[in-house]
Motif scaffolding. Sequence first.
Motif, PDB file in Angstrom:
ATOM      1  N   PRO A   1       0.833  -1.202   0.000  1.00  0.00           N
ATOM      2  CA  PRO A   1       0.000   0.000   0.000  1.00  0.00           C
ATOM      3  C   PRO A   1       0.866   1.250   0.000  1.00  0.00           C
ATOM      4  O   PRO A   1       2.000   1.246   0.466  1.00  0.00           O
ATOM      5  N   LYS A   2       0.279   2.346  -0.475  1.00  0.00           N
ATOM      6  CA  LYS A   2       1.052   3.565  -0.669  1.00  0.00           C
ATOM      7  C   LYS A   2       1.571   4.160   0.633  1.00  0.00           C
ATOM      8  O   LYS A   2       2.571   4.839   0.650  1.00  0.00           O
ATOM      9  N   ARG A   3       0.886   3.927   1.763  1.00  0.00           N
ATOM     10  CA  ARG A   3       1.273   4.592   3.005  1.00  0.00           C
ATOM     11  C   ARG A   3       2.313   3.803   3.805  1.00  0.00           C
ATOM     12  O   ARG A   3       2.735   4.259   4.849  1.00  0.00           O
ATOM     13  N   GLU A   4       2.695   2.639   3.364  1.00  0.00           N
ATOM     14  CA  GLU A   4       3.673   1.869   4.112  1.00  0.00           C
ATOM     15  C   GLU A   4       5.043   2.526   4.037  1.00  0.00           C
ATOM     16  O   GLU A   4       5.404   3.140   3.031  1.00  0.00           O
ATOM     17  N   THR A   5       5.833   2.342   5.102  1.00  0.00           N
ATOM     18  CA  THR A   5       7.183   2.889   5.122  1.00  0.00           C
ATOM     19  C   THR A   5       8.061   2.104   4.160  1.00  0.00           C
ATOM     20  O   THR A   5       7.788   0.937   3.866  1.00  0.00           O
ATOM     21  N   PRO A   6       9.135   2.728   3.684  1.00  0.00           N
ATOM     22  CA  PRO A   6      10.045   2.008   2.784  1.00  0.00           C
ATOM     23  C   PRO A   6      10.556   0.707   3.397  1.00  0.00           C
ATOM     24  O   PRO A   6      10.679  -0.301   2.698  1.00  0.00           O
ATOM     25  N   SER A   7      10.847   0.716   4.685  1.00  0.00           N
ATOM     26  CA  SER A   7      11.346  -0.484   5.333  1.00  0.00           C
ATOM     27  C   SER A   7      10.321  -1.612   5.283  1.00  0.00           C
ATOM     28  O   SER A   7      10.656  -2.774   5.005  1.00  0.00           O
ATOM     29  N   ARG A   8       9.053  -1.289   5.518  1.00  0.00           N
ATOM     30  CA  ARG A   8       7.996  -2.300   5.465  1.00  0.00           C
ATOM     31  C   ARG A   8       7.800  -2.810   4.034  1.00  0.00           C
ATOM     32  O   ARG A   8       7.519  -3.980   3.800  1.00  0.00           O
TER      33      ARG A   8
ATOM     34  N   LEU B   1      17.959   1.306  -3.365  1.00  0.00           N
ATOM     35  CA  LEU B   1      16.511   1.289  -3.592  1.00  0.00           C
ATOM     36  C   LEU B   1      15.763   1.863  -2.394  1.00  0.00           C
ATOM     37  O   LEU B   1      14.811   2.650  -2.558  1.00  0.00           O
ATOM     38  N   LEU B   2      16.175   1.466  -1.197  1.00  0.00           N
ATOM     39  CA  LEU B   2      15.531   1.985   0.019  1.00  0.00           C
ATOM     40  C   LEU B   2      15.689   3.501   0.115  1.00  0.00           C
ATOM     41  O   LEU B   2      14.742   4.211   0.470  1.00  0.00           O
ATOM     42  N   LYS B   3      16.900   3.968  -0.180  1.00  0.00           N
ATOM     43  CA  LYS B   3      17.142   5.412  -0.077  1.00  0.00           C
ATOM     44  C   LYS B   3      16.242   6.166  -1.054  1.00  0.00           C
ATOM     45  O   LYS B   3      15.679   7.214  -0.717  1.00  0.00           O
ATOM     46  N   TRP B   4      16.070   5.640  -2.266  1.00  0.00           N
ATOM     47  CA  TRP B   4      15.200   6.316  -3.235  1.00  0.00           C
ATOM     48  C   TRP B   4      13.745   6.275  -2.766  1.00  0.00           C
ATOM     49  O   TRP B   4      13.010   7.248  -2.926  1.00  0.00           O
ATOM     50  N   LEU B   5      13.317   5.158  -2.195  1.00  0.00           N
ATOM     51  CA  LEU B   5      11.947   5.061  -1.669  1.00  0.00           C
ATOM     52  C   LEU B   5      11.710   6.091  -0.570  1.00  0.00           C
ATOM     53  O   LEU B   5      10.639   6.703  -0.482  1.00  0.00           O
TER      54      LEU B   5
ATOM     55  N   ASP C   1       5.784   9.306  -2.255  1.00  0.00           N
ATOM     56  CA  ASP C   1       4.487   9.429  -2.926  1.00  0.00           C
ATOM     57  C   ASP C   1       4.518   8.691  -4.263  1.00  0.00           C
ATOM     58  O   ASP C   1       5.043   9.180  -5.261  1.00  0.00           O
ATOM     59  N   GLN C   2       3.927   7.503  -4.278  1.00  0.00           N
ATOM     60  CA  GLN C   2       3.994   6.671  -5.472  1.00  0.00           C
ATOM     61  C   GLN C   2       3.177   7.240  -6.639  1.00  0.00           C
ATOM     62  O   GLN C   2       3.387   6.857  -7.791  1.00  0.00           O
ATOM     63  N   THR C   3       2.268   8.150  -6.356  1.00  0.00           N
ATOM     64  CA  THR C   3       1.475   8.737  -7.436  1.00  0.00           C
ATOM     65  C   THR C   3       2.338   9.606  -8.348  1.00  0.00           C
ATOM     66  O   THR C   3       1.937   9.916  -9.479  1.00  0.00           O
TER      67      THR C   3
ATOM     68  N   PRO D   1      10.164   3.183 -10.908  1.00  0.00           N
ATOM     69  CA  PRO D   1      10.282   3.698 -12.289  1.00  0.00           C
ATOM     70  C   PRO D   1      11.733   3.787 -12.758  1.00  0.00           C
ATOM     71  O   PRO D   1      12.078   4.665 -13.545  1.00  0.00           O
ATOM     72  N   TRP D   2      12.578   2.912 -12.252  1.00  0.00           N
ATOM     73  CA  TRP D   2      13.987   2.929 -12.613  1.00  0.00           C
ATOM     74  C   TRP D   2      14.214   2.248 -13.968  1.00  0.00           C
ATOM     75  O   TRP D   2      13.489   1.321 -14.337  1.00  0.00           O
ATOM     76  N   THR D   3      15.251   2.699 -14.661  1.00  0.00           N
ATOM     77  CA  THR D   3      15.736   1.966 -15.833  1.00  0.00           C
ATOM     78  C   THR D   3      17.023   1.259 -15.434  1.00  0.00           C
ATOM     79  O   THR D   3      17.801   1.756 -14.623  1.00  0.00           O
ATOM     80  N   LEU D   4      17.215   0.092 -15.998  1.00  0.00           N
ATOM     81  CA  LEU D   4      18.395  -0.729 -15.691  1.00  0.00           C
ATOM     82  C   LEU D   4      18.914  -1.305 -16.992  1.00  0.00           C
ATOM     83  O   LEU D   4      18.159  -1.807 -17.811  1.00  0.00           O
ATOM     84  N   ASP D   5      20.228  -1.232 -17.180  1.00  0.00           N
ATOM     85  CA  ASP D   5      20.828  -1.724 -18.413  1.00  0.00           C
ATOM     86  C   ASP D   5      22.233  -2.215 -18.093  1.00  0.00           C
ATOM     87  O   ASP D   5      22.742  -2.009 -16.978  1.00  0.00           O
ATOM     88  N   SER D   6      22.859  -2.873 -19.058  1.00  0.00           N
ATOM     89  CA  SER D   6      24.246  -3.302 -18.888  1.00  0.00           C
ATOM     90  C   SER D   6      25.082  -2.777 -20.045  1.00  0.00           C
ATOM     91  O   SER D   6      24.573  -2.512 -21.134  1.00  0.00           O
ATOM     92  N   ARG D   7      26.379  -2.621 -19.773  1.00  0.00           N
ATOM     93  CA  ARG D   7      27.310  -2.145 -20.799  1.00  0.00           C
ATOM     94  C   ARG D   7      28.619  -2.912 -20.638  1.00  0.00           C
ATOM     95  O   ARG D   7      29.374  -2.693 -19.686  1.00  0.00           O
ATOM     96  N   THR D   8      28.859  -3.847 -21.557  1.00  0.00           N
ATOM     97  CA  THR D   8      30.082  -4.632 -21.557  1.00  0.00           C
ATOM     98  C   THR D   8      30.559  -4.784 -22.988  1.00  0.00           C
ATOM     99  O   THR D   8      29.947  -4.250 -23.916  1.00  0.00           O
TER     100      THR D   8
END
Length: 831
Positions: free
Chosen positions: A7-14, A63-67, A72-74, A113-120
């Motif tokens: 749910p939107k109101r949960e803390t990042p840790s939860r 990820l936690l730090k960004w959360l 606000d997930q909206t 909403p992150w993008t993830l890619d690799s470069r090798t």
Amino acid sequence: MNQPIAPKRETPSRIVDRYFASIGWKPFAFQRTVWRAYRDGYSGLLHSATGTGKTLGVWMGPLLKWLQENPDQTKWNPKRPPSARVLWITPLRALAGDTEKSLRAPIDALGLPWTLDSRTGDSKQSAKARQLRKLPTALVTTPESLSLMLTHEKLLPQLSQLEGVIVDEWHELLGTKRGIQTELALSRLRALNPDLRVWGVSATLGNLDEACRALMGDRSQDRVKVVEGFRNKKVKLESIIPAKMDRFPWSGHIGTKMVPQVAKLLESVNSTLVFANTRSQTEIWYQHLLKQKPEWAGLIAIHHGSLDMSVRRWVEDGLRDGKLRAVVCTSSLDLGVDFTAVDLVIQIGSPKGAARLLQRAGRSGHQPDAVSRLAFVPTNAMELIELAAAQDAIRGGRLEARPLLEKPLDVLAQHVVSIAIGGGFSSDELLQEVRTAFAYRSLTDDEWQWVLNFVVRGGESLEAYPDFHRVEVLDGRYQVTVRRTITNHRINIGTIVSDTSMQVKYLKGKTLGTAEESFLSKLAAGDKFLFAGRLVELVRVKDNAAYVRRATGKPDTVPRWMGGRMPLSSELSDALRYRIEQASEGKLVGREMKALRPLFELQSQWSVLPRSDELLIEKVKTRNGYHLFVFPFDGRLVHEGLAALFAYRLSRLRKQSFSMACNDHGIVLQSPTAIEVEHAVTAGVFATGDLVEEILLSMNSTEMAKRQFRQIARVAGLIQPGLPGRRKSANHLQASSNLFFDVFTQYDSDNMLLEQSRREVLEQQLESSRMRKTLQRIEASRIVINEPPRVTPLAFGLFVDKLRERVSSETLADRVKRMQEDLERVAANSS
């Protein structure tokens, strides 16, 4: 994009706790410690056993730090993802795809909403071009690709926005030039963003504090944490012991007579990794397993670094999905994440180190609460002692340390050119930055000026040649403006130097992988060889590619790749000597040692089993001459240097010629005349003395230095392997580097790359520091000299290694079998 799992109101840790619950886990205390430290701006090193959650232990921090910053997930908009935020450095490009999938799982599950890619080096050009315009939120890359990114000035603003860098499997990079390359890249990223968080992930390390300092550079230790996870994961080690144990063991038959027992073990489990120590062994074992179980075609596979990327990915996907019963592999699958389907690891031959054995065992039961199971297959009887010794080292926590390299100037020269291409630099600023890298903390002003002179003018002896004027000084800034220089540098960035490789392709175009030119150049059209698990026939070599077709029958040969030698570690050497001492006292602890009772009893009957404080020397006369067997039990590299040193010292005492051979356990010197070793011991043949000077005199040190210089010249940019598809031959590159070596020796004797090549020969090829410790130990030991009437069990393997020089490989096995039978008859009559 998946919907958020909370749910939107949960803390990042939860939210994170719910994610862990969704995959059947609960966060460990060490993981939460890392997450808090990352949130609070700390850098650090996470050290935990393989398969205990290290990946999520560091990845959830960003990820936690960004959360926390975006509750606000909206407002989350996948069409406007966050800018470049995290860089994940992996030591092997073969791991990038697997790592990307593992990192993507929580991003998708949390709906970020992150993008993830690799470069090798395996990435498509279209992906690289897209990344040059805009980096993803998180990027998985390698040390080489990161250095390449630093040559693009337009990427620097995005790189300066990075919040964190995570260096995976730091123990694999530590103590290598790729590790130094990583240190220098990190020093540049820290210069771009002084608040950058850097976290390393490591397992199986013996020198944790040094590893952390190397990763952190000169960063204040007040803002650095070393977090210990699980030091000891539950590991079950077992041995597959032959029904009949050889009392006269030798190396070279690679244990394939154990294939039926290995196949039976594979039948009892769902999925197995079968580790071999060389790529050649993987090809041979794969074929033998298929011959034993032809119905397994399509259910077992092969994986090593010389196979084409598409082949490797197919194997990795099949392993991950549980579709493969077994994969025969090298260290290409030593590392990685989430092969949870694997429930057994089989190790073919001694891994030569306790840490490597533990690392490989951890590939099975790849979950924190699961038991890792490893079965060991000896390729000769002596390796059972090594396994017993490795178990002692693991139980005692005596894992191998990774010795660090000190300021290699070839890597620094390459880095300097990279920075000059990527926007340029001023001398004082870059010097200050470079000294923040741990390896260059003691870099002197003279060394720095030499490097600058080398990249700007080519040094003292190449000033007349414009091709070596790679960097220009314009208004006090060092820059590269010549397009050809930029292209050549970018193509050849990196510190991995091997023999020139050629692609191996089917006539219709499908690529199987690469083999070294030195192997392929010796083949004639029609020759058959094993490659990528297939028997193929060479059709022709054209345009730097070997074209082949499927073949039937028996192979004429198996490819040999460089880099297969793994010397016995010093920790394992100590444990090995202790196990042999126990055997000398009649204490045989464990199945492995008890299985060797007949060998130990015969060795004691014909000679002795040495104690840890003894050096055993055996003098044996055969029809081939006089043999001196010496048993330091200190590993092949040390023994190679000691063999040359002892031969040199003996020949100075009495004019005499020697030939020699060595293995991980000992040395054999052979001479047509009797060897007066008693007098030599009294005269100081084992003294430390002027060790370095005598090593250089006893060996063809100039030739060795030339071979090493080729690698240094390649990294430093003196020689260029050529453009893709037009690579220069190994002979061409060696001839070019020899020319530079000779010119520098004659006209520029103070050239610092010359000195580096000599230093690397001593420390890396000959392990001179360890050699000195071995001599010091021998000086304090009791010398036991025996004259058995025939070759003993301990000496037999060395005797066979010496015999290889005169007997062709086709007849060696038959000759050895006859010798074993003769010795067994003698042993039976004397018992």
